[in-house]
Scaffold this active site. Structure first.
Site, PDB file in Angstrom:
ATOM      1  N   LYS A 187      30.111 -34.010 -75.448  1.00 38.85           N
ATOM      2  CA  LYS A 187      29.690 -34.084 -74.038  1.00 38.85           C
ATOM      3  C   LYS A 187      29.463 -35.543 -73.641  1.00 38.85           C
ATOM      4  O   LYS A 187      29.818 -35.959 -72.547  1.00 38.85           O
ATOM      5  CB  LYS A 187      28.423 -33.257 -73.809  1.00 38.85           C
ATOM      6  CG  LYS A 187      28.112 -33.169 -72.317  1.00 38.85           C
ATOM      7  CD  LYS A 187      27.100 -32.136 -71.934  1.00 38.85           C
ATOM      8  CE  LYS A 187      27.027 -32.027 -70.407  1.00 38.85           C
ATOM      9  NZ  LYS A 187      25.749 -31.487 -69.944  1.00 38.85           N
ATOM     10  N   GLU A 272      21.454 -43.331 -66.634  1.00 31.94           N
ATOM     11  CA  GLU A 272      21.263 -43.089 -68.069  1.00 31.94           C
ATOM     12  C   GLU A 272      22.286 -43.872 -68.908  1.00 31.94           C
ATOM     13  O   GLU A 272      22.526 -43.531 -70.059  1.00 31.94           O
ATOM     14  CB  GLU A 272      21.360 -41.581 -68.361  1.00 31.94           C
ATOM     15  CG  GLU A 272      20.246 -40.767 -67.708  1.00 31.94           C
ATOM     16  CD  GLU A 272      20.289 -39.283 -68.060  1.00 31.94           C
ATOM     17  OE1 GLU A 272      21.323 -38.638 -67.790  1.00 31.94           O
ATOM     18  OE2 GLU A 272      19.293 -38.772 -68.604  1.00 31.94           O
TER      19      GLU A 272
END
Ligand code: NAD
Length: 306
Positions: A187, A272
């Site tokens: 991911k 992030e």
């Protein structure tokens, strides 16, 4: 089981709500006071396919909760995860018998948690659910998903079976993973590539993919991440990754979406990136592997963050 959601934004709100409605004893912890008050006063308002419904939940400001819990589901943004864990340990919410499951995107969360907790306490997860936060107490919840989870070293025990049952009862579709590390890197590979490139170019995923030389930008970056991932035990594959990427460009898949990092930039929020390409660069340094693509993409994203 007493469950606390640490970080009850879009994703924490969705998971906390589903667990609450399945009959679990759940407290949603968040630092955004207005959001906490809205959830307690009128419940979570869910916007879904043009309909609006209200759902009762229990929420508390993160700093005002001091009861020990059996399970923490960690869904802050990665940037505030470590300080949140420290705070919850200090407040006695996380004890030596509390399990902590991180479902955040990005890399390095297992290492961070294992510095503070026993290895039996740390569970890592990756989810295909998505969610949007419309305002205080208001969620946009559409689509479906699952939560794949497991101990970082892949061992299994009774708790893992119990957690699967809890997730399934809540319709969250738990999958016990044989190799959660590879799933997380898979991911992260998607997020490292599209979150950064779409943010730098300010394009939707399909718009980025429509550039005839997109693969020339992607392949060297993917190779870099695969090489570094292997040093952390992730088994990633270039052909399968590129095949998956090409399918994502379709409007029926995620072609019309801006990745979450691009949305964060549009909303003036910190991204992030240090837990995506930034983490690959750090792990590359540790392993003596050069990561020029990850290095420059991390810098570029920081340059455009407000
Ligand atoms: P989020 O931004 O909705 O919430 C994270 C935190 O930010 C929460 O504590 C929330 O209250 C706070 N916050 C949000 N808006 C705020 C505002 N205007 N003022 C003050 N505080 C505010 O983040 P999220 O989407 O739930 O993501 C949490 C983690 O889950 C991340 O690691 C993310 O990458 C991951 N994730 C998200 C999704 C998704 O679809 N949302 C999907 C998979 C993984």
């Amino acid at each position: 089981m007493k469950i606390a959601i640490a970080g009850a934004g879009a994703m924490g709100g969705r998971i906390g709500l589903y667990l609450t409605e399945s009959g679990q004893d759940v407290i949603l912890l968040d630092k955004w006071q207005e959001h906490v008050e809205a959830m307690n006063n009128k419940g979570i308002t869910v916007h879904s396919y043009g309909k609006q419904t209200n759902h009762k939940v229990s929420a508390r400001h993160m700093g005002q909760y001091h009861e020990p819990v059996d399970l923490i589901i960690l869904l802050t943004k990665a940037l505030t995860a470590e300080e949140t864990i420290d705070q919850l340990i200090q407040q006695g919410v996380i004890t030596q018998s509390t399990k902590v499951m991180s479902i955040m995107n990005g890399l390095g969360h297992g290492d961070m948690l294992l510095k503070k907790l026993d290895k039996e306490q740390v569970i890592l997860a990756v989810t295909m659910w998505s969610a949007g936060l419309k305002g205080p107490g208001e969620l946009i919840l559409e689509g479906t998903g699952n939560i794949e989870f497991g101990y970082p070293d892949g061992h299994k025990d009774e708790f893992v079976d119990q957690l699967k049952e809890i997730l399934d009862q809540a319709r969250l579709n738990g999958i016990i993973s044989d190799d959660i590390v590879t799933s997380i890197w898979n991911k992260a590979l998607v997020n490292c590539c599209f979150n950064t490139y779409c943010s730098v170019t300010n394009k939707r995923i399909g718009e980025f993919g429509a550039y005839e030389k997109a693969d020339e930008m992607l392949i060297p970056l993917v190779k870099e991440i695969i090489e570094v991932g292997a040093t952390k035990g992730a088994k990633l594959n270039l052909e399968a990754t590129m095949d998956k990427f090409h399918k994502m460009y379709s409007p029926e898949v995620v072609g019309l979406h801006y990745p979450s990092m691009t949305q964060d930039i549009h909303n003036g929020r910190k991204t992030e990136v240090d837990f995506l390409t930034g983490a690959v660069s750090r792990f590359g340094d540790e392993a003596g592997i050069d990561t020029p693509y990850c290095d420059i993409l991390t810098h570029l994203v920081h340059q455009i963050e407000k």
